[in-house]
Design a protein around this motif. Structure first.
Motif, PDB file in Angstrom:
ATOM      1  N   HIS A 229       0.620  -1.027  -0.093  1.00  0.00           N
ATOM      2  CA  HIS A 229       0.089  -0.104   0.107  1.00  0.00           C
ATOM      3  C   HIS A 229       0.788   1.217   0.083  1.00  0.00           C
ATOM      4  O   HIS A 229       0.299   2.429  -0.419  1.00  0.00           O
ATOM      5  CB  HIS A 229      -1.014   0.025   1.240  1.00  0.00           C
ATOM      6  CG  HIS A 229      -0.151   0.040   2.314  1.00  0.00           C
ATOM      7  ND1 HIS A 229       0.288  -0.803   3.127  1.00  0.00           N
ATOM      8  CD2 HIS A 229      -0.130   1.490   3.245  1.00  0.00           C
ATOM      9  CE1 HIS A 229       0.924  -0.201   4.238  1.00  0.00           C
ATOM     10  NE2 HIS A 229       0.529   0.997   4.550  1.00  0.00           N
TER      11      HIS A 229
ATOM     12  N   GLU B  75       0.361   4.411  -2.673  1.00  0.00           N
ATOM     13  CA  GLU B  75       0.288   5.649  -2.188  1.00  0.00           C
ATOM     14  C   GLU B  75       1.358   6.611  -2.794  1.00  0.00           C
ATOM     15  O   GLU B  75       1.035   7.886  -3.227  1.00  0.00           O
ATOM     16  CB  GLU B  75       0.532   5.732  -0.640  1.00  0.00           C
ATOM     17  CG  GLU B  75      -0.702   4.981   0.215  1.00  0.00           C
ATOM     18  CD  GLU B  75      -0.395   4.843   1.649  1.00  0.00           C
ATOM     19  OE1 GLU B  75       0.786   5.404   2.185  1.00  0.00           O
ATOM     20  OE2 GLU B  75      -1.478   4.507   2.312  1.00  0.00           O
TER      21      GLU B  75
ATOM     22  N   ARG C 296       0.665   9.863  -5.271  1.00  0.00           N
ATOM     23  CA  ARG C 296       1.316  11.083  -4.876  1.00  0.00           C
ATOM     24  C   ARG C 296       2.201  11.590  -6.117  1.00  0.00           C
ATOM     25  O   ARG C 296       2.082  12.820  -6.582  1.00  0.00           O
ATOM     26  CB  ARG C 296       2.249  11.114  -3.904  1.00  0.00           C
ATOM     27  CG  ARG C 296       2.850  12.190  -3.265  1.00  0.00           C
ATOM     28  CD  ARG C 296       3.930  12.147  -2.277  1.00  0.00           C
ATOM     29  NE  ARG C 296       4.651  13.038  -2.086  1.00  0.00           N
ATOM     30  CZ  ARG C 296       6.001  13.224  -1.536  1.00  0.00           C
ATOM     31  NH1 ARG C 296       6.438  12.183  -1.179  1.00  0.00           N
ATOM     32  NH2 ARG C 296       6.600  14.127  -1.478  1.00  0.00           N
TER      33      ARG C 296
END
Length: 502
Positions: A469, A473, A477
């Protein structure tokens, strides 16, 4: 004291099945790992062996000199970086290590594959420096495979998995004059390219718009060379010391090159042909196994198997020859424009499932699917030309590869099919993976920006230690930072939205 006679019922024990895997690149390693996961292997019913001509695993990712073999063992150039973010590229069973650059260099991928082999104890099943020289199909009713090795040994196998890769035999364009340029050492295929050098001269023509053509053009331009980049149907434009031109129609004498629109470039000192590779199976010389010519147009679907050098046809699920009703041979890794490692895992799962449960492969349905795909390409191309269709056959577009992977896992889930044995469960491609694959061009451009600014190491610091994860992420971003409100630029650099989907 005499012991009484005891009647013992005889129990027939089937000998173990032998499984041959050709090649220890990404496809061969994925296949071997999946085979070792099967109940058939764990019970001793299957004995796998991998033959690898080189001295280590890695296939195309294992470096080799461009002068030691003809053609080179790998087209791997020194600066090669993946064009996929590694969370999308990785085997689903084995992520890249924490803090790995999002778009790793080739040596990182090489180390990853070696670690994969070590982690899953694959090495004891691989015979290195042993190549498969020839394969014959026995006509004993069982259809076994007689495999002749470079050692002189001949072994009979029940199953054969072809994982030899398809980046070895260069494909040369049929352009007037190109043979003369090659003969005079003024042109090479990109398989021989490793890094910029003054030996190429000051003005270099690069033909091809694939990843290698784009990378080589960019790298040599940064080196200071004037680049003429030939792209089929491409726009005529000059970007710094890169001149974009259309297709070449003739190589003339004295460094003169003629293009499709009539443009002439003079003073070309060298040409690099980034024009792709041929699908080749030199160990399958018998035309009764595979015929090395274009297949005829369909219907009807041909009985024989064909290698057009662009595609292998007809194959059920792009893996299994349609002619063998008791399938015991599989061709892995033929698909292009895909995330290869996780797709190879899915193909391997389907392969072991069919080998263990041949009746699960519905040949009627597979034939219908082949006919439907042929009709689709005929409509899109406006032609039934076998060559045009061959060039498109194994090329997946949009979300097709993800649906294909999901379908393979559903097909290969032994828990849902009564009377089958094998690996149970399935893997479904997550939405984030699809999103990041489509955005790979934007992500790579932003990663290049981070590297130039000296920020890349900081961005990945600690990422991955807490699980996948964290990589998801990070990619999210990167996308937010890369795009402005209109999604059109990367830190001042223009993004071609279409190219980001290639």
């Amino acid at each position: 004291m005499e012991l009484p006679d005891v009647q013992v019922d005889s129990v027939e024990i089937s000998p173990p099945k032998r499984l041959c895997i050709i090649g220890a690149g990404s496809a061969g390693l994925a296949t071997l790992k999946i085979v070792l996961d099967t109940p058939q292997y764990k019970s001793g019913a299957w004995i796998p062996v991998v033959y690898e001509a080189r001295d280590q695993v890695g296939g195309v990712w294992l470096p080799a000199s461009p002068t030691a073999d003809d053609p080179p063992l790998t087209p791997l150039y020194d600066s090669l970086t993946t064009n996929l973010p590694h969370p999308v590229m990785a085997y689903t069973s084995f992520p890249f290590p924490p803090e790995t650059p999002v778009f790793p260099r080739a040596h990182v991928v090489e180390a990853y594959l070696k670690s994969y082999a070590q982690t899953f104890s694959l090495l004891p099943h691989i015979q290195f420096k042993v190549s498969v020289d020839a394969v014959e199909r026995l006509s004993d009713g069982q259809g076994q495979w007689k495999v002749k090795l470079s050692t002189g040994q001949i072994t009979v196998f029940d199953f054969l998995v072809v994982c030899n890769g398809h980046y070895r035999v260069p494909r040369y364009p049929e352009i007037p004059g190109v043979a003369s340029w090659r003969a005079s050492n003024k042109a090479i295929h990109s398989a021989w390219y490793r890094h910029p050098t003054d030996n190429y001269g000051k003005t270099v023509l690069v033909i091809g718009a694939g990843p290698s053509g784009l990378d080589i053009s960019s790298e040599m331009a940064e080196y200071g060379t004037t680049i003429i980049h030939s792209i089929r149907g491409g726009p005529l434009e000059d970007l710094g010391n890169i001149k974009r031109r259309g297709s070449v129609v003739e190589f003339k004498n004295n460094g003169v090159v003629l293009f499709e629109d009539g443009t002439i470039e003079k003073g070309v000192s060298f040409c690099i042909l980034a024009t792709g590779y041929k699908t080749a199976f030199p160990f399958l010389p018998d035309p009764t196994i595979i015929r090395n010519v274009l297949p005829p147009s369909i219907p009807p679907i041909p009985v024989s198997l064909y290698n057009s050098t662009f595609h292998v046809f007809p194959l059920a699920k792009h893996i299994f020859p349609l002619e063998y009703k008791n399938p015991n041979i599989a061709f892995l890794g033929l698909l292009v424009r895909v995330a290869p490692f996780p797709l190879l895992e899915a193909q391997a799962r389907a392969t072991v499932h069919v080998f263990a449960n041949p009746s699960t492969l519905d040949f009627t349905r597979e034939a219908v699917d082949i006919m439907s795909r042929f009709a689709k390409f005929s409509s899109e191309l406006g032609s039934e030309d076998p060559l045009l269709i061959a060039q498109a056959w194994h090329r997946f577009t949009d979300y097709e590869q993800f649906n294909y992977r999901d379908d393979l896992y559903e097909f290969a889930d032994a828990s849902t099919q009564e009377g089958t044995t094998g690996i149970e469960g399935r893997i479904i491609v997550p939405d984030w993976e699809k999103k990041m694959y489509v955005a790979k061009g934007v992500l790579r451009q932003f990663w290049v920006y981070l590297e130039k600014e000296g920020l890349a190491e900081e961005w990945v610091k600690g990422v991955g230690k807490g699980g996948m994860h964290e990589w998801v992420e990070l990619l999210e971003r990167m996308l937010r930072e890369a795009r402005n409100d209109d999604g059109e630029s990367v830190k001042g650099e223009t993004i071609d939205a279409d190219k980001s989907k290639l």
